[in-house]
Motif scaffolding. Structure first.
Motif, short mmCIF file in Angstrom:
data_model
loop_
_atom_site.label_atom_id
_atom_site.label_comp_id
_atom_site.label_asym_id
_atom_site.label_seq_id
_atom_site.Cartn_x
_atom_site.Cartn_y
_atom_site.Cartn_z
N CYS A 76 0.25 -0.37 -2.98
CA CYS A 76 1.59 -0.13 -2.41
C CYS A 76 1.57 0.09 -0.90
CB CYS A 76 2.26 1.05 -3.10
SG CYS A 76 2.74 0.64 -4.78
N ILE A 79 3.51 -2.21 1.19
CA ILE A 79 4.97 -2.12 1.42
C ILE A 79 5.29 -1.71 2.87
CG2 ILE A 79 7.12 -1.00 0.70
CD1 ILE A 79 5.87 -0.87 -2.16
N GLU A 83 6.97 -4.10 5.84
CA GLU A 83 8.16 -3.71 6.60
C GLU A 83 7.93 -3.74 8.12
OE1 GLU A 83 10.65 -0.77 3.68
OE2 GLU A 83 8.72 -0.01 4.39
N GLN B 6 9.86 -1.26 -11.89
CA GLN B 6 9.08 -1.30 -10.65
C GLN B 6 7.63 -0.90 -10.90
OE1 GLN B 6 10.75 0.49 -7.22
NE2 GLN B 6 12.86 -0.10 -7.69
N LEU B 49 11.43 -7.00 -1.98
CA LEU B 49 11.08 -5.63 -1.61
C LEU B 49 11.73 -4.60 -2.53
CD1 LEU B 49 9.59 -3.83 0.38
CD2 LEU B 49 11.58 -3.92 1.87
N LYS B 53 10.08 -1.11 -4.17
CA LYS B 53 10.17 -0.12 -3.10
C LYS B 53 10.20 1.34 -3.55
CE LYS B 53 12.06 0.88 1.29
NZ LYS B 53 12.93 0.62 2.40
N LYS B 57 7.26 4.05 -3.12
CA LYS B 57 7.46 5.25 -2.31
C LYS B 57 6.92 6.49 -3.03
CE LYS B 57 10.94 7.44 0.54
NZ LYS B 57 12.11 8.23 0.19
#
Lengths: 230, 123
Positions: A76, A79, A83, B6, B49, B53, B57
């Motif tokens: 991850c 990500i 961005e 996800q 995305l 996402k 996170k």
């Protein structure tokens, strides 16, 4: 009673999370870099296990589920990287120059200090992968015939130290550019350092994640040269 | 997209790269292949995305906790580490500091150099 609790698969998991929460609380209360939540959590758990005479394996029966999440979590890191991709492209030369200089610095300081401390070849190669991510470091150490348990310990201590030092060092040595901070943290203290970079900002986090990958791969090739030096 | 979906995407990717790792004889961990693959799939818009996402996170925010078990594992290697403790601490401290300062400053120098050059071009 003792056995009842530590026999539960959830035991290690709960102890880990609770210790980290205590760490967060202490950090909030004192606002000092030494009170790093990760470091506090590690200390609390080690003292707890020693105090109650609980074996690491018993603890890890539950705690290992946290380790399992490390691979998906690392994936991850793509990500924040995605961005900030435009930003990254704009600074690609600076980032590469920084990471390469970091990898060379890491291996050179280890070479010099190993000579000073009179280490043997085995101890020297054990330390060579110290600034890269644990997963690559284990393979590199095995490949070179190092002492893998020490490599893992050294990599983790490096990460925790980097995590604690990062903000202070950037301030003291006037590393102000977010991109430069990201490179500095990712190249020196891999993913544990990157956890701190995430607190510092989005650019720092993205560049730090990228640096882990690039520094790791460059080190894989670099050590094959440096291993011959001692 | 829902969190469960996800997480499934992220875990499926993990499964794929762990298979790749088992097949490729290089000292590169599954997570690095995964990071590069995820970046590629996001860039190619194969995975939008938004579909990773939120779960991403959560994983990133809780990441420090995931290092705890390995670090507590120091307990098991303590006897080997103990003998070399002082030199190890010196090596770790000096080399980590040196890498941080030098890699940061080299990056910063190149950025400033490029900025000056593009400023000159503009004039």
């Amino acid at each position: 009673m003792n056995e009842l609790i530590s026999n539960s698969a959830l035991f290690g998991l709960i102890v880990s999370i609770a210790a980290y929460e205590i760490g967060l609380f202490i950090k909030k209360k004192f606002r000092l870099a030494v009170f790093n939540p990760l470091l506090i959590a590690i200390f609390i758990i080690i003292l707890f296990l020693l105090g109650f005479n609980i074996q690491y394996d018993e603890y890890n029966r539950g705690a290992k589920y946290l380790s399992y999440l490390l691979t998906p979590a690392t994936i991850c890191l793509a990500i924040p990287l995605y961005e900030q991709l435009e930003f990254l492209k704009k600074n690609v030369k600076a980032i590469l120059a920084g990471i390469i200089s970091g990898v060379i610095t890491s291996m050179t300081t280890i070479l010099i200090l190993s000579i000073l401390f009179n280490f043997n070849h085995r101890e020297y190669v054990t330390l060579l992968p110290k600034s890269i991510t644990t997963a690559i470091g284990i393979d590199v150490s095995t490949e070179l015939g190092g002492i893998v348990t020490i490599t893992v310990a050294v990599i983790i201590i490096t990460g925790v130290l980097g995590n604690i030092m990062a903000e202070k060092v950037c301030k003291l040595f006037k590393i102000n550019e977010p991109v430069a901070r990201g490179v500095a943290i990712g190249s020196s203290a891999h993913a544990i350092g990157t956890a701190k970079a995430m607190e510092m900002g989005a650019i720092e986090a993205a560049i730090s994640s990228l640096s882990i990958v690039v520094a790791g791969i460059i080190t894989v090739f670099g050590v094959s040269v440096y291993a011959n030096f001692m | 997209m829902k969190l469960l979906e996800q997480f499934t995407i992220i875990l499926a990717l993990t499964l794929v790269v762990e298979t790749v790792k088992a097949l490729v004889p290089l000292p590169i961990p599954a997570s690095i292949y995964g990071l590069l693959l995820m970046l590629f799939l996001l860039k190619a818009k194969v995975i939008p995305l938004v579909s990773v996402k939120d779960a991403g996170k959560i994983l990133l925010e809780t990441m420090p906790i995931m290092f705890i078990p390995a670090a507590v594992g120091l307990l098991n290697s303590w006897n080997t580490v103990k003998e070399l403790l002082f030199p190890l601490i010196v090596v770790i401290f000096i080399s980590t500091l040196a890498v941080m300062v030098i890699s940061g400053h080299v990056t910063q120098m190149v950025i400033h150099f490029n900025q000056k050059r593009s400023d000159l071009k503009d004039e």
